[in-house]
Design a protein around this motif. Sequence first.
Motif, PDB file in Angstrom:
ATOM      1  N   ASP A 191       0.863  -1.176   0.000  1.00  0.00           N
ATOM      2  CA  ASP A 191       0.000   0.000   0.000  1.00  0.00           C
ATOM      3  C   ASP A 191       0.901   1.227   0.000  1.00  0.00           C
ATOM      4  OD1 ASP A 191      -1.615   2.205   0.809  1.00  0.00           O
ATOM      5  OD2 ASP A 191      -3.051   0.841   1.738  1.00  0.00           O
ATOM      6  N   LEU A 192       0.724   2.095  -0.975  1.00  0.00           N
ATOM      7  CA  LEU A 192       1.634   3.222  -1.143  1.00  0.00           C
ATOM      8  C   LEU A 192       1.613   4.200   0.021  1.00  0.00           C
ATOM      9  CD1 LEU A 192       1.006   3.615  -4.924  1.00  0.00           C
ATOM     10  CD2 LEU A 192       3.287   3.380  -3.926  1.00  0.00           C
ATOM     11  N   ASP A 193       0.569   4.147   0.865  1.00  0.00           N
ATOM     12  CA  ASP A 193       0.598   5.066   1.998  1.00  0.00           C
ATOM     13  C   ASP A 193       1.514   4.587   3.119  1.00  0.00           C
ATOM     14  OD1 ASP A 193      -0.942   3.348   3.716  1.00  0.00           O
ATOM     15  OD2 ASP A 193      -2.814   4.257   3.036  1.00  0.00           O
ATOM     16  N   VAL A 194       2.195   3.451   2.922  1.00  0.00           N
ATOM     17  CA  VAL A 194       3.263   3.078   3.855  1.00  0.00           C
ATOM     18  C   VAL A 194       4.387   4.107   3.805  1.00  0.00           C
ATOM     19  CG1 VAL A 194       4.660   1.662   2.272  1.00  0.00           C
ATOM     20  CG2 VAL A 194       4.627   1.132   4.715  1.00  0.00           C
ATOM     21  N   LEU A 195       4.510   4.776   2.663  1.00  0.00           N
ATOM     22  CA  LEU A 195       5.545   5.784   2.493  1.00  0.00           C
ATOM     23  C   LEU A 195       5.106   7.097   3.123  1.00  0.00           C
ATOM     24  CD1 LEU A 195       6.307   5.057  -1.257  1.00  0.00           C
ATOM     25  CD2 LEU A 195       7.623   4.270   0.710  1.00  0.00           C
ATOM     26  N   ASP A 196       6.063   7.876   3.582  1.00  0.00           N
ATOM     27  CA  ASP A 196       5.747   9.200   4.087  1.00  0.00           C
ATOM     28  C   ASP A 196       5.156  10.037   2.957  1.00  0.00           C
ATOM     29  OD1 ASP A 196       6.481  10.985   6.641  1.00  0.00           O
ATOM     30  OD2 ASP A 196       6.644  12.209   4.821  1.00  0.00           O
ATOM     31  N   PRO A 197       4.169  10.898   3.251  1.00  0.00           N
ATOM     32  CA  PRO A 197       3.568  11.728   2.197  1.00  0.00           C
ATOM     33  C   PRO A 197       4.573  12.593   1.445  1.00  0.00           C
ATOM     34  CG  PRO A 197       2.215  11.784   4.166  1.00  0.00           C
ATOM     35  CD  PRO A 197       3.468  11.048   4.539  1.00  0.00           C
ATOM     36  N   ALA A 198       5.733  12.848   2.031  1.00  0.00           N
ATOM     37  CA  ALA A 198       6.755  13.588   1.297  1.00  0.00           C
ATOM     38  C   ALA A 198       7.204  12.842   0.048  1.00  0.00           C
ATOM     39  CB  ALA A 198       7.964  13.845   2.199  1.00  0.00           C
ATOM     40  N   PHE A 199       7.130  11.503   0.087  1.00  0.00           N
ATOM     41  CA  PHE A 199       7.541  10.678  -1.039  1.00  0.00           C
ATOM     42  C   PHE A 199       6.355  10.219  -1.886  1.00  0.00           C
ATOM     43  CE2 PHE A 199      10.571  10.160   2.401  1.00  0.00           C
ATOM     44  CZ  PHE A 199      11.774  10.424   1.776  1.00  0.00           C
ATOM     45  N   ALA A 200       5.182  10.117  -1.273  1.00  0.00           N
ATOM     46  CA  ALA A 200       3.995   9.594  -1.962  1.00  0.00           C
ATOM     47  C   ALA A 200       2.771  10.399  -1.547  1.00  0.00           C
ATOM     48  CB  ALA A 200       3.818   8.117  -1.649  1.00  0.00           C
ATOM     49  N   PRO A 201       2.618  11.614  -2.080  1.00  0.00           N
ATOM     50  CA  PRO A 201       1.465  12.438  -1.715  1.00  0.00           C
ATOM     51  C   PRO A 201       0.151  11.978  -2.340  1.00  0.00           C
ATOM     52  CG  PRO A 201       2.775  13.551  -3.377  1.00  0.00           C
ATOM     53  CD  PRO A 201       3.539  12.322  -2.987  1.00  0.00           C
ATOM     54  N   GLY A 202       0.229  11.178  -3.408  1.00  0.00           N
ATOM     55  CA  GLY A 202      -0.968  10.820  -4.167  1.00  0.00           C
ATOM     56  C   GLY A 202      -1.677   9.598  -3.638  1.00  0.00           C
ATOM     57  N   VAL A 203      -2.093   9.651  -2.372  1.00  0.00           N
ATOM     58  CA  VAL A 203      -2.873   8.573  -1.763  1.00  0.00           C
ATOM     59  C   VAL A 203      -4.077   9.192  -1.073  1.00  0.00           C
ATOM     60  CG1 VAL A 203      -0.872   7.058  -1.459  1.00  0.00           C
ATOM     61  CG2 VAL A 203      -1.503   8.638   0.370  1.00  0.00           C
ATOM     62  N   SER A 204      -5.085   8.377  -0.810  1.00  0.00           N
ATOM     63  CA  SER A 204      -6.320   8.894  -0.215  1.00  0.00           C
ATOM     64  C   SER A 204      -6.226   9.083   1.283  1.00  0.00           C
ATOM     65  CB  SER A 204      -7.486   7.953  -0.541  1.00  0.00           C
ATOM     66  OG  SER A 204      -7.711   7.892  -1.936  1.00  0.00           O
ATOM     67  N   HIS A 205      -5.320   8.331   1.926  1.00  0.00           N
ATOM     68  CA  HIS A 205      -5.200   8.377   3.385  1.00  0.00           C
ATOM     69  C   HIS A 205      -3.751   8.578   3.795  1.00  0.00           C
ATOM     70  CE1 HIS A 205      -9.382   6.990   4.087  1.00  0.00           C
ATOM     71  NE2 HIS A 205      -9.196   6.380   2.929  1.00  0.00           N
ATOM     72  N   PRO A 206      -3.169   9.755   3.541  1.00  0.00           N
ATOM     73  CA  PRO A 206      -1.768   9.977   3.908  1.00  0.00           C
ATOM     74  C   PRO A 206      -1.577   9.945   5.415  1.00  0.00           C
ATOM     75  CG  PRO A 206      -2.805  12.046   3.267  1.00  0.00           C
ATOM     76  CD  PRO A 206      -3.801  10.964   2.959  1.00  0.00           C
ATOM     77  N   GLU A 207      -0.473   9.376   5.830  1.00  0.00           N
ATOM     78  CA  GLU A 207      -0.155   9.268   7.252  1.00  0.00           C
ATOM     79  C   GLU A 207       1.318   9.621   7.428  1.00  0.00           C
ATOM     80  OE1 GLU A 207      -0.981   8.834  11.183  1.00  0.00           O
ATOM     81  OE2 GLU A 207      -2.468   8.474   9.597  1.00  0.00           O
ATOM     82  N   HIS A 208       1.584  10.703   8.145  1.00  0.00           N
ATOM     83  CA  HIS A 208       2.951  11.187   8.272  1.00  0.00           C
ATOM     84  C   HIS A 208       3.788  10.250   9.143  1.00  0.00           C
ATOM     85  CE1 HIS A 208       2.334  15.020   6.195  1.00  0.00           C
ATOM     86  NE2 HIS A 208       1.109  14.938   6.681  1.00  0.00           N
TER      87      HIS A 208
END
Length: 284
Positions: free
Chosen positions: A210-227
């Motif tokens: 799941d791409l939101d495993v990455l910090d939003p600095a690296f993967a901003p294009g997700v529906s549920h960003p988690e810092h």
Amino acid sequence: MTSMDLITAKIERVEPPPVVLLGLPWDGSSSHLSGAAEAPEQIRRTLLSPAGNMFSESGVDLCGASRLQVLGDLELPPDQPPFAAIEQCTEALLEEGVYPIFLGGDHSVTQATVSPFETRYPNLTIVHFDAHPDLYEIFDGDPQSHACPMTRILERRALHRLVQVGIRASTHSQDELAKKYDVERMPTPHHNSVDWADLQLEGPIYVSFDLDVLDPAFAPGVSHPEHGGLSTRTAITMIQKLPSPIVGADIVELNPTRDLNGLTAGVAAKIVKELASKMIESTP
């Protein structure tokens, strides 16, 4: 989009068996925001762009000898949940002897893609990269929500192990279910400190990324960003250092409507290349 029969007909039979890339454009199980159904095409476009190349960091030529084959999107039923169709297609791909990477779509698709692997590999381990454990019994009244796929998998009692990486947005109810099913959580690594040795992973692995495993600095294009998440470099290094064969994978939860300059699609394409390379290098 393409029917299952046309999907399997497009596979070029080569030896050793290829890795195949198949899109699952479904976001009907998403909470909060839609958009993930647009992801497979965006990832393919980025992956195949002349701005880059098809070599992995380890030097594997993914275009050589048809080792990575791009099959397009599976045609999904427009008026009903797609899980039966996804499961049927996955079974057909495994019968062909190929190693699939699925492009979601929201994370609910994983409950269907994994099922045929459980039958074929009774000692299967899922390595689950995610900010969220996806262990709700039901979410917003929907047991098929993208917040529930790991629960649906575990309750079948066919999986050998579930190892979660990067979890940082759990809840009490999900923690309790994790204890019930003996889910293992790897502490979120910092920088490039990666060590799978303590887990003693054995047997085949299915990677759900799941791409939101990455910090939003690296993967901003997700529906549920988690810092507070992984860097792209750390995630890639973890994939490269997985000790056991990878027999299947999915990359989910890219939301192109939230992306910035295609940054997250670029990350997803990079993960595709490194996963495909690892699968090619570690399977017969």
